[in-house]
Design a protein around this motif. Structure first.
Motif, short mmCIF file in Angstrom:
data_model
loop_
_atom_site.label_atom_id
_atom_site.label_comp_id
_atom_site.label_asym_id
_atom_site.label_seq_id
_atom_site.Cartn_x
_atom_site.Cartn_y
_atom_site.Cartn_z
N PRO A 71 112.15 82.21 50.24
CA PRO A 71 112.16 83.52 49.59
C PRO A 71 111.88 84.64 50.58
N ALA A 72 112.64 85.71 50.45
CA ALA A 72 112.51 86.84 51.35
C ALA A 72 111.73 87.97 50.70
N ALA A 73 111.25 88.85 51.53
CA ALA A 73 110.51 90.02 51.04
C ALA A 73 111.48 91.10 50.58
N ALA A 74 110.98 92.04 49.83
CA ALA A 74 111.80 93.14 49.32
C ALA A 74 112.46 93.90 50.45
N GLY A 75 113.67 94.39 50.19
CA GLY A 75 114.39 95.18 51.17
C GLY A 75 115.10 94.37 52.23
N GLU A 76 115.29 93.08 52.03
CA GLU A 76 115.88 92.23 53.05
C GLU A 76 117.21 91.63 52.63
N VAL A 77 117.95 92.29 51.78
CA VAL A 77 119.24 91.79 51.33
C VAL A 77 120.35 92.55 52.03
N ASN A 78 121.32 91.83 52.54
CA ASN A 78 122.44 92.46 53.20
C ASN A 78 123.24 93.29 52.20
N THR A 79 123.37 94.55 52.50
CA THR A 79 124.18 95.44 51.67
C THR A 79 125.22 96.16 52.53
N GLY A 80 125.46 95.66 53.71
CA GLY A 80 126.41 96.29 54.61
C GLY A 80 125.80 97.52 55.25
N TYR A 81 126.63 98.32 55.86
CA TYR A 81 126.15 99.52 56.54
C TYR A 81 125.83 100.66 55.59
N PHE A 82 126.46 100.67 54.42
CA PHE A 82 126.30 101.80 53.51
C PHE A 82 125.92 101.32 52.12
N GLY A 83 125.08 102.08 51.44
CA GLY A 83 124.72 101.77 50.06
C GLY A 83 123.66 100.71 49.94
N SER A 84 123.43 100.29 48.71
CA SER A 84 122.38 99.31 48.45
C SER A 84 122.85 98.20 47.52
N VAL A 85 124.16 98.00 47.44
CA VAL A 85 124.72 96.98 46.54
C VAL A 85 124.97 95.70 47.31
N ALA A 86 124.40 94.61 46.81
CA ALA A 86 124.56 93.29 47.43
C ALA A 86 125.97 92.75 47.18
N ILE A 87 126.45 91.96 48.08
CA ILE A 87 127.73 91.25 48.01
C ILE A 87 128.89 92.19 47.66
N GLU A 88 128.81 93.40 48.15
CA GLU A 88 129.86 94.40 47.91
C GLU A 88 130.20 94.53 46.43
N GLY A 89 129.20 94.28 45.59
CA GLY A 89 129.38 94.44 44.15
C GLY A 89 129.94 93.23 43.44
N TYR A 90 130.09 92.12 44.13
CA TYR A 90 130.58 90.90 43.48
C TYR A 90 129.44 90.21 42.72
N ASP A 91 129.81 89.51 41.67
CA ASP A 91 128.87 88.83 40.78
C ASP A 91 128.43 87.51 41.40
N PRO A 92 127.16 87.37 41.81
CA PRO A 92 126.72 86.13 42.44
C PRO A 92 126.74 84.93 41.49
N VAL A 93 126.57 85.16 40.21
CA VAL A 93 126.56 84.06 39.24
C VAL A 93 127.96 83.49 39.04
N ALA A 94 128.97 84.34 39.09
CA ALA A 94 130.35 83.89 38.85
C ALA A 94 130.81 82.85 39.85
N TYR A 95 130.29 82.89 41.06
CA TYR A 95 130.67 81.86 42.04
C TYR A 95 130.33 80.47 41.51
N PHE A 96 129.26 80.37 40.77
CA PHE A 96 128.81 79.10 40.22
C PHE A 96 129.47 78.78 38.88
N THR A 97 129.56 79.77 38.01
CA THR A 97 130.04 79.52 36.65
C THR A 97 131.56 79.56 36.52
N GLU A 98 132.21 80.42 37.31
CA GLU A 98 133.67 80.55 37.22
C GLU A 98 134.38 79.95 38.42
N LYS A 99 133.60 79.55 39.43
CA LYS A 99 134.15 78.95 40.65
C LYS A 99 135.15 79.87 41.35
N ARG A 100 134.86 81.19 41.27
CA ARG A 100 135.71 82.16 41.95
C ARG A 100 134.91 83.44 42.17
#
Length: 146
Positions: A18-47
């Motif tokens: 587990p990581a501490a707060a503020g340690e998620v890659n959001t790219g160079y700009f903004g604060s959205v993780a995974i460029e706004g992609y749904d992390p759960v969908a990778y597991f549930t929809e396999k895409r």
């Protein structure tokens, strides 16, 4: 198989531990993780599925977006189960002690129930390179949180 990715020189963290707060890659700009992609969908929809501003959560200093309220609730109940490894950095890059800032959210793999992201081509070697990434992660992570 295509997969998802996140990477950042400025903010990154691990989900191997587990990581501490503020340690998620959001790219160079903004604060959205995974460029706004749904992390759960990778597991549930396999895409890779684009999330929506309508369904968001805050975790580890980043905004996570989801394609449905159901996926948001699944993530909120156990974010560590859905968040990408190595703070969303390119997993292959970590294997070679590199910090790859720009990732490709549609280039991803799930191995042993964990999500790994990539910056692009060459990702098929992740299974073989994962031991190197695991060994290198503490050093890469320490550099990122300086």
């Amino acid at each position: 198989m295509k997969h998802l990715g996140l990477t950042c020189l400025c903010i990154a963290a691990a989900w191997t531990v587990p990581a501490a707060a503020g340690e998620v890659n959001t790219g160079y700009f903004g604060s959205v993780a995974i460029e706004g992609y749904d992390p759960v969908a990778y597991f549930t929809e396999k895409r890779a599925v684009k999330g929506s501003e309508k369904f968001q959560s805050e975790w580890l200093g980043a905004t996570w977006q989801f394609s449905s309220d159901k996926n948001r609730k699944l993530f909120d109940a156990s974010p560590i189960d859905y968040a990408p490894q190595y703070g969303g950095l390119c997993s292959e890059g970590v294997a070679y002690n590199e910090v790859t800032v720009n990732i490709e959210p549609e280039v991803w793999q799930i191995i042993d129930g964990k999500l790994y992201l990539s910056a692009g081509a060459g990702f098929e070697d992740l299974a073989a390179n994962r031991p190197k990434a695991e060994a290198n992660w503490p050093t890469v992570h320490a550099e990122l949180v300086k």
